[in-house]
Design an enzyme around this catalytic site. Structure first.
Site: not given
Ligand code: NAD
Length: 366
Positions: A143, A191, A223, A247, A251
């Site tokens: 980001y 990852k 994943d 992020d 959620d």
């Protein structure tokens, strides 16, 4: 003990739920023998209306003097067409977190057994409740990495994911320390089969682990973690991960618990809260300003009250007071009290003020 708290009620239902959180803090202070000095400042759309900017310099300056900040919510449709730097979220929340050096976002996902029926998961998964914590890195990764640009012809674009070992270490320390205070299991999510930043992340986690011999460290690919969160969320205690993964996963995890109106959060920095022996932080419900129900005494105040409990625990280092607030919330739910967002069809719903009062009474009775 005397603590300085800044309240930023903001817009929409922000003032209603912040008042509830502030009442819980006051009650906790009276019951646990400490004093609060609270000051209130403008943020968001109301600050833009009054002062021409969603984050006035006085608000930021006041926050810098506080032991902790309790925020409601910002935004509303009337501000959506303003230039980005004047919009309540982009122009106030993001700069506020950055200016205050808040790099660790803590998002507990707790499903109270009394609310199992409102979870999106099957009852056999939720029957015993659910209690996990996502610790997300907040200021690095893709980001913020440079270069970040569209090519000259507009036909390709670049984002850059960068992490330094120092950035990784400080968020991992937050994760290990959170796990130490809970069930002592830390799952580091990355990852590492594809990304170089993830390989540095994993290597750093392995190196830090001996400093926390009581904490069991595991690693999981992002994943797989997304899948395991809906398959068997009870396997997790604390998840620590980088900005973008966090992020998305926070959620996902939060939605396992039912309503937005139940979800607190904390954003922590590294410097100590002045008087308190805790860490400076900004505490806020996950939900937005809910303009559709603002001013109707219809908002669920529990996310804000649980945010106040996090403030007591992390910034004021008052764990007994935090426990008292959280137990009172659990008791109110156990007693069948519901706001409209968590009420099952046909049951009576309490208003914001009535639910707050019910929690305060249960704190007193604890
Ligand atoms: P929202 O979270 O405000 O509302 C989504 C839905 O959930 C609405 O139906 C609302 O009534 C309900 N809801 C939210 N909080 C509730 C509560 N405590 N009790 C009961 N019901 C609740 O999200 P949105 O509608 O997408 O956004 C509204 C405004 O809030 C926008 O301007 C958005 O930019 C802003 N926003 C701010 C924040 C923040 O301040 N951190 C976060 C998200 C959205």
């Amino acid at each position: 003990m005397h603590y300085h708290i800044v309240l930023l009620p903001g817009d929409g239902i922000g003032p209603e739920v912040t008042a509830a959180g502030a009442q819980a803090l006051e009650k906790a202070a009276q019951m646990h023998g400490f004093a609060l000095h609270t000051e209130t400042a403008l943020i968001g759309g109301c600050a833009y209306d009054a002062a021409g900017h969603p984050l006035p310099p006085e608000t930021l300056a006041l926050c810098r003097t506080a032991d902790a900040v309790l925020l409601g919510a910002v935004g509303g449709p009337q501000y959506d067409t303003l230039p980005a730097h004047l919009r309540p979220e982009a122009g106030a929340l993001l700069p506020l977190r950055k200016e205050l050096g808040l790099f660790a976002n803590l998002r507990p996902a707790r499903l109270f057994p009394a609310l199992a029926a409102v979870s999106a998961l099957r009852p056999e998964i939720t029957a015993q409740g659910l209690d996990l914590l996502v610790v997300r890195e907040l200021t690095g990764g893709i980001y913020f990495g440079q270069p970040k640009a569209r090519s000259a012809n507009g036909e390709s674009a670049t984002d850059t994911c960068t992490y330094s070992r120092t950035e990784i270490e400080r968020i991992l320390h937050t994760g290990f320390q959170a796990a130490q205070k809970r069930a002592k299991r830390l799952c580091s999510v990355d990852k590492a089969n594809v990304l170089e930043t993830s390989r540095l992340w994993r290597e750093t986690a392995v190196k830090l682990a001996p400093q926390y011999p009581g904490v069991e460290l595991s690693h999981m690919l992002v994943d797989n973690c997304a899948m395991q969160l809906v398959r068997d969320p009870r396997q997790f205690d604390v998840i620590v991960t980088e900005n973008m993964f966090g992020d998305i996963l926070s959620d996902e995890a939060s939605m396992l618990t039912g309503s937005l109106g139940m979800l607190p959060s904390a954003s922590l920095g590294s410097h100590s809260a002045a008087a308190a022996g805790g860490v400076f932080g900004l505490y806020e419900p996950v939900h937005g300003s809910a303009p559709d129900i603002a001013g109707k005494n219809a908002a669920n105040p529990l996310a804000a009250i649980l945010s106040a409990a996090m403030l007591l625990r992390h910034s004021l280092a008052q764990p007994a007071a935090a426990d008292c607030v959280e137990k009172a919330v659990a008791q109110a739910l156990h007693d069948g009290l519901r706001t409209a967002d968590i009420a099952e069809a046909g049951t009576k719903a309490l208003g914001t003020r009535e639910m707050t009062e019910a929690v305060l009474q249960r704190m007193q009775a604890a």
